[in-house]
Design an enzyme around this catalytic site. Structure first.
Site, PDB file in Angstrom:
ATOM      1  N   LYS A  22       0.844  -1.198   0.000  1.00 25.86           N
ATOM      2  CA  LYS A  22       0.000   0.000   0.000  1.00 25.86           C
ATOM      3  C   LYS A  22       0.879   1.247   0.000  1.00 25.86           C
ATOM      4  O   LYS A  22       0.649   2.192  -0.759  1.00 25.86           O
ATOM      5  CB  LYS A  22      -0.928   0.001   1.223  1.00 25.86           C
ATOM      6  CG  LYS A  22      -2.078  -0.993   1.089  1.00 25.86           C
ATOM      7  CD  LYS A  22      -2.842  -1.179   2.382  1.00 25.86           C
ATOM      8  CE  LYS A  22      -3.884  -2.284   2.221  1.00 25.86           C
ATOM      9  NZ  LYS A  22      -4.535  -2.702   3.462  1.00 25.86           N
ATOM     10  N   GLN A  45      -4.880  -1.394   9.626  1.00 31.00           N
ATOM     11  CA  GLN A  45      -4.784  -2.733   9.038  1.00 31.00           C
ATOM     12  C   GLN A  45      -5.381  -3.770   9.987  1.00 31.00           C
ATOM     13  O   GLN A  45      -5.007  -3.836  11.159  1.00 31.00           O
ATOM     14  CB  GLN A  45      -3.309  -3.056   8.752  1.00 31.00           C
ATOM     15  CG  GLN A  45      -3.082  -4.368   8.038  1.00 31.00           C
ATOM     16  CD  GLN A  45      -3.623  -4.369   6.602  1.00 31.00           C
ATOM     17  OE1 GLN A  45      -3.448  -3.408   5.856  1.00 31.00           O
ATOM     18  NE2 GLN A  45      -4.284  -5.449   6.226  1.00 31.00           N
ATOM     19  N   ASP A  96     -11.254   3.062   4.096  1.00 31.38           N
ATOM     20  CA  ASP A  96     -11.679   1.659   4.023  1.00 31.38           C
ATOM     21  C   ASP A  96     -13.209   1.547   4.012  1.00 31.38           C
ATOM     22  O   ASP A  96     -13.757   0.473   3.754  1.00 31.38           O
ATOM     23  CB  ASP A  96     -11.139   0.883   5.241  1.00 31.38           C
ATOM     24  CG  ASP A  96      -9.993  -0.046   4.859  1.00 31.38           C
ATOM     25  OD1 ASP A  96      -9.822  -0.314   3.649  1.00 31.38           O
ATOM     26  OD2 ASP A  96      -9.276  -0.501   5.768  1.00 31.38           O
TER      27      ASP A  96
END
Ligand code: NDP
Length: 300
Positions: free
Chosen positions: A54, A98, A121
Site C-alpha cells: 500500500k 490494518q 476503508d
C-alpha cells in the site's frame, strides 16, 4: 474455455493512472498533496506485506504515505490517541487501520474512531449507514473494485440478477448494497442458504466472497454470466514441489470459465483492484475535504 477473462491487474493499472493524473492536478492547481496514513499494530507477516504494498503504490501515485507501526502490546488507548492525531492532521486525507488487530484491541472501536471523512476503508458505521441508504459515502475498497469491473464490462447493471455469496461486513454486505444502488435485483447467500446451487444458477452477476477454495463450480453458473471471484485461498500445490502452495479463488476457474461469459482470475482479478481503490478513495477523500471536484469514475 469460452469466458472472457476480466484482467484486474491491467484494470487496476488504469485506475492508478487516473489517480496519479488527478494527484498531479491537485498539486499543480491547488498545491495539495493527498496523504494516506496506515496504522499497523503487531507483526502479522501478511499484514506487513499488505502495508508495504500500500505504501509503495501510494508513493508511486505521487501521494504522501505515512506508516505507523506499533508493537503488538500497544494499549488500545494509545492506538485511539494516534487515530485522534491523524484525524486532526490536515496533511492526512485517508486513514486505514490494518486488520486484524491484536485481541486486546476492539477493532470496531478503532474503526469507528476514524473520522468518517478520512475513512478510506469505508468501515466506519456512518459510511456503512450512508451506503445502506444509497447516499454518498466512502465505499469499502474490495467491493468498489468489483463494481468498477462490472460497470466496465456491462455499462449499466440495471435490472440484472445478482447473487452475492458471503455476507461479511467488509465484502458481501457492501457489495450487495452497491449492486442494489446500481439497480440490480440482489440476493445474498450465506452458509445457511438452502439450495444455493440453484440460486447461483439464476445470477447474471455472481460474486463469490466465501473463503472456501473452488467451492463454486461450473454447474452453479448460468451460461453467459459474469463471475467475480473475491476469494483468496492457499492450497497445496505438490506439482510445484514439496510443501509448495498456490492461490485459488472461491470459484473453480477451470469449470466456471467454460460456462461464464466473463470471469475474474485468481490471482490477477479482484486482488489488484483492492489497493487501486484504496488510492482512489484517498484522492476522493482529499477532494471532498477541500471542496474540489472528485475524479470521474473512481467512486461508486
Ligand atoms: P468471511 O469469513 O468474513 O465471510 C465469509 C462468508 O461466506 C460468510 O458470510 C459465510 O456465511 C459465507 N460462507 C461460508 N461458508 C459458506 C458455504 N459453504 N456456503 C455459503 N456461504 C458460505 O470472509 P470475507 O468476506 O472477509 O472474505 C471472503 C473471501 O474473500 C476470503 O477468501 C478472503 O480472503 C477474500 N478477500 C479478498 C479480498 C481481495 O482483496 N481480493 C479482500 C477481502 C477478502 P455465514 O455468515 O453464514 O457464516
Amino acid at each position: 474455455m469460452s469466458a472472457d477473462i476480466i484482467d484486474g491487474k491491467a484494470f487496476a493499472a488504469t485506475v492508478r493512472e487516473k489517480v496519479a493524473a488527478h494527484v498531479v492536478r491537485l498539486k499543480s492547481d491547488h498545491n495539495i498533496t493527498p496523504g494516506l496514513a496506515v496504522v499497523l499494530v503487531g507483526e502479522d507477516p501478511a499484514s506487513e506485506v499488505y502495508v508495504r504494498n500500500k505504501g509503495k503504490q501510494t508513493l508511486e501515485c505521487g501521494m504522501n504515505s505515512y506508516e505507523h507501526k506499533l508493537p503488538a502490546d500497544t494499549p488500545e488507548a494509545e492506538v485511539l490517541d494516534l487515530i485522534d492525531q491523524l484525524n486532526n492532521d490536515p496533511a492526512v486525507h485517508g486513514i486505514l487501520c490494518q486488520l486484524p488487530v491484536p485481541d486486546h484491541i476492539d477493532s470496531d472501536k478503532v474503526l469507528n474512531a476514524i473520522s468518517p471523512a478520512k475513512d478510506v476503508d469505508g468501515f466506519h458505521i456512518s459510511n456503512v449507514g450512508l451506503l445502506a441508504t444509497g447516499q454518498k459515502s466512502m465505499v469499502p475498497c474490495t467491493p468498489l473494485g468489483c463494481l468498477m469491473m462490472l460497470r466496465e464490462r456491462h455499462g449499466s447493471l440495471s435490472g440484472m440478477n445478482a447473487v452475492v455469496v458471503g455476507r461479511s461486513n467488509i465484502v458481501g454486505k457492501p457489495m450487495a448494497a452497491l449492486l442494489l444502488k446500481d439497480s440490480c435485483t440482489v440476493t445474498i447467500a450465506h452458509s445457511r442458504t438452502k439450495n444455493i446451487e440453484a440460486l447461483c444458477q439464476t445470477a447474471d452477476i455472481l460474486v463469490a466472497a466465501v473463503g472456501r477454495p473452488q467451492m463454486i463450480t461450473g454447474d452453479w453458473v448460468k451460461p453467459g454470466a459474469t463471475v467475480i471471484d473475491v476469494g483468496i485461498n492457499r492450497i497445496p500445490a505438490p506439482e510445484r514441489g514439496e510443501g509448495k502452495m498456490r492461490l485459488v479463488g472461491d470459484v473453480d476457474f477451470a469449470s466456471a470459465s467454460e460456462v461464464a461469459g466473463a470471469i475474474t482470475p485468481v490471482p490477477g482479478g479482484v486482488g489488484p483492484m483492492t489497493i487501486a481503490c484504496l488510492l482512489a478513495n484517498t484522492v476522493t477523500a482529499c477532494c471532498r475535504a477541500n471542496g474540489l471536484t472528485e475524479p470521474e469514475g473512481l467512486t461508486a
